[in-house]
Motif scaffolding. Sequence first.
Motif: not given
Length: 898
Positions: A831-849
Amino acid sequence: MQTAIARARRHSHYLARHLDSGGLKPEILARMLEKVLETADFQAFADWEKIRAEENEEELARQLRLLRRYVVAHIIVRDINRISDLNEVTRTITLFADFAVNTALDFAYAYYQGLYGTPIGRHTGEAQHLSVVAMGKAGGYELNVSSDIDLIFIYPEAGETEGRRARENQEFFTKVGQKLIALLNDHTADGQVFRVDMRLRPDGDAGALVLSETALEQYLVQHGREWERYAWCKGRVITPHANGIQSLVRPFVFRKYLDYNAYEAMRGLHRQIRSEVGRKGMADNVKLGAGGIREVEFIAQIFQMIRGGQIRALQLKGTQETLAKLGETGILPPEQVEMLLEAYRFLRDVEHRLQYWDDRQTQILPDNPEQQQLLAESMGFEDYAAFSDGLNARRRQINAVFNDILSEPETEQSGGGNAWAWIWQTEPDEEARRGRLKEHGFEADTVAARLDQMRGSHKYRHLSAHAQARFDAVVPALAEAAAHTPKPTAALLRLTDFLESISRRSAYLAFLNEHPQTLRQLAGIMAQSSWAAAYLAQYPILLDELISAQLLDTHFDWPKLAAELSDGLKQCGGDTEAQMDLLRRFQHAQQFRLAVQDLAGLWTVEALSDQLSALADTVIAAALPAVWAETPKKHTDTPRFAVIGYGKLGGKELGYASDLDLVYLYDDPHPDAADTYGRLARRLTNRLSAATGAGTLYEVDLRLRPNGESGFMAHSTAAFEKYQRESAWTWEHQALTRARFICGSEAIQTAFNRIRSDILTAERNQAKLAREITEMREKMFPAHPPVNSNVKYARGGVVDVEFIVQYLILAHARRHPPLLDNYGNIALLNIAADCGLIDKTLADQSRTAYRFYRRQQHNTKLRDAEKVEVDAVLLAHYQSVRSLWAQVFGGEARFEAV
């Protein structure tokens, strides 16, 4: 109705005979046929009060017999014409039996009261009345029109009558019982009402006709036999007088543990019946023959005997309602229950038609061709051959289920059992035994030493001969089961530890012998998980779940389960211990079911946590009203109170051994509200966390409430809001991001959601917020060093992800309301990535982590995983989260990983 009567008389010589002789008036019968008969109709049939007042015993006997004739005719006509169903037939005749017994009892009691005075209890000084217990079909509302009635007579306490011709209560009630029997059982010119059978009373024909409640209790405790437990399952007090019979009988019939010893007892009883049937040549008996009515009754009652003490919902009287409940609870497959119910109703209909013919208590199929054809027609078949095919098909179905449930346990399983006897021989050839152990993949020295130690143990040597035989039978089977697992040595060691822990509880040894098909499943569970092995050792009652049809069914209908749990708590009445035990058994069973499914790979970590969280929600929601009902000095019937979940419960990330972080709120202006809800909070916490004989539920942590351990147990919503606005630390607002309403007042739910939203969307200095959160994270390092082998506290690990998400909510929810939704950290990063608050790639990598970390934590708990290997994969996950941390907080934390 005349057409219906004419059709019915073809199928009943009894009905035709009485119509032709004038014993039944067609106009009276026709009026009665218009409705289902109730007790009021029996009451209106004659002036029973006048008969009793005049002590006209002959007239009472005559009117009861005449009424019985009309009741039976009513049943025959309506049943043959399919106006009624089985339930109406059996209920009508049973209600009449109840009425007849009570009418005869009132007469007999008044008669002897006039002679000897009122019987008085020696201890209470109160008037005494006879209680009549209906057993068998009468107890279960399942009588046939030609049934006898099995009765037991009980009176409350010893004493004597108060009249001038005083008699001991025992003598008084014996005379009353004898007259009651005569009024119903004696043959007169008008026939009889019911054959009365008193042989089920304590000591049978050799026992006293009546006995006190104290004598009944002593008998059941000292001499009660297994077949009497079976009989008392259906015991029903049919008289209206106060008594304590149920409380005496329940613990005798329904044991607190899972009573698998009942299998052996029921087999013995069934063998006796089968032997009698064979000896008398009654293979065509639709009640006692193979696949007959008795086998359906046994199927229902075996599960009542085994599980009735644990599942109060099974403490039922009727066969049909018990079977239905077995399907509802998943003990039997629903489709099997439907088959049994249909077959049972068919057989009972046949039984009734056999008895309608001449009002005889028979279950033998006719050999007369004319009667055979009429029977077939009355059952909806064209001829007797078609009827026989239908009957036999149903009997085969019943018998197959019966044999599956009550057949003798296998002595060998897939070549095991006796084939593995070498492993548990008294004096083994040690060299040969070790060699064979190695062949099967065991660590021979370790296993041999463990087996020898177990045989020489105090526990084993002091087992009874019966228990030791069961123990000896199961050891080779367990060894064979362990050999089929990937970790045979670990599996067998855990299995033997488990076996020793349950060895003094013969019911569990009986289970392992009765269900050898479960041993491989048990071994597979223990090979994979020391946690599951320890859980089973702590709660061996969960063995029963291994044979549940729902064990691997991943559909959890939580509303339905919640309703069943709530009903079970209500059935416990005010018994707090019983309620606490029920909550624990429910939670343990569902958690074990989830663990078995988890080990089978049927859940992702996130989905499993959702289910464990739903389980906790269900338990708390069920406990709250039960605790409130027992809370003293209440000023309202409905509590204005709510439970809020924080931490893993609030974030729906609960694990198998997670604590429950709870906060209690109330919204009630009453002057006593603080004290009342404080007591409720303490009692609820105790209900959830105290240990009972059934074990524990959850550890409850209340430190996240306002002012922590020094704060009140429960807070008003106004005080909670004031604290959050004026006094709460940043870390408390971080905690609030994961908080959610669990159960209680809907008004408080609305208020809490508003308060939470207001606090989380408050305008904040983002730089100050970032500094406070990073400082809070660094304060954790001395107690929890950020080592790379600990995925929770490592830099870039679980806690860092959580702190990132909490910062994003507190800093940006005001402008991005979707962040307020408590969907969990993985969804919130997206949600934060979709809102433009964080980098989408880093968000996806952190979710995987984060998923990876959760899986590692979970596997360490459940699957005996060693500490996480610090490899390139793990370090890459850490780096992804650390990069996101740097983006969110403007740089790495000052303490690097060590």
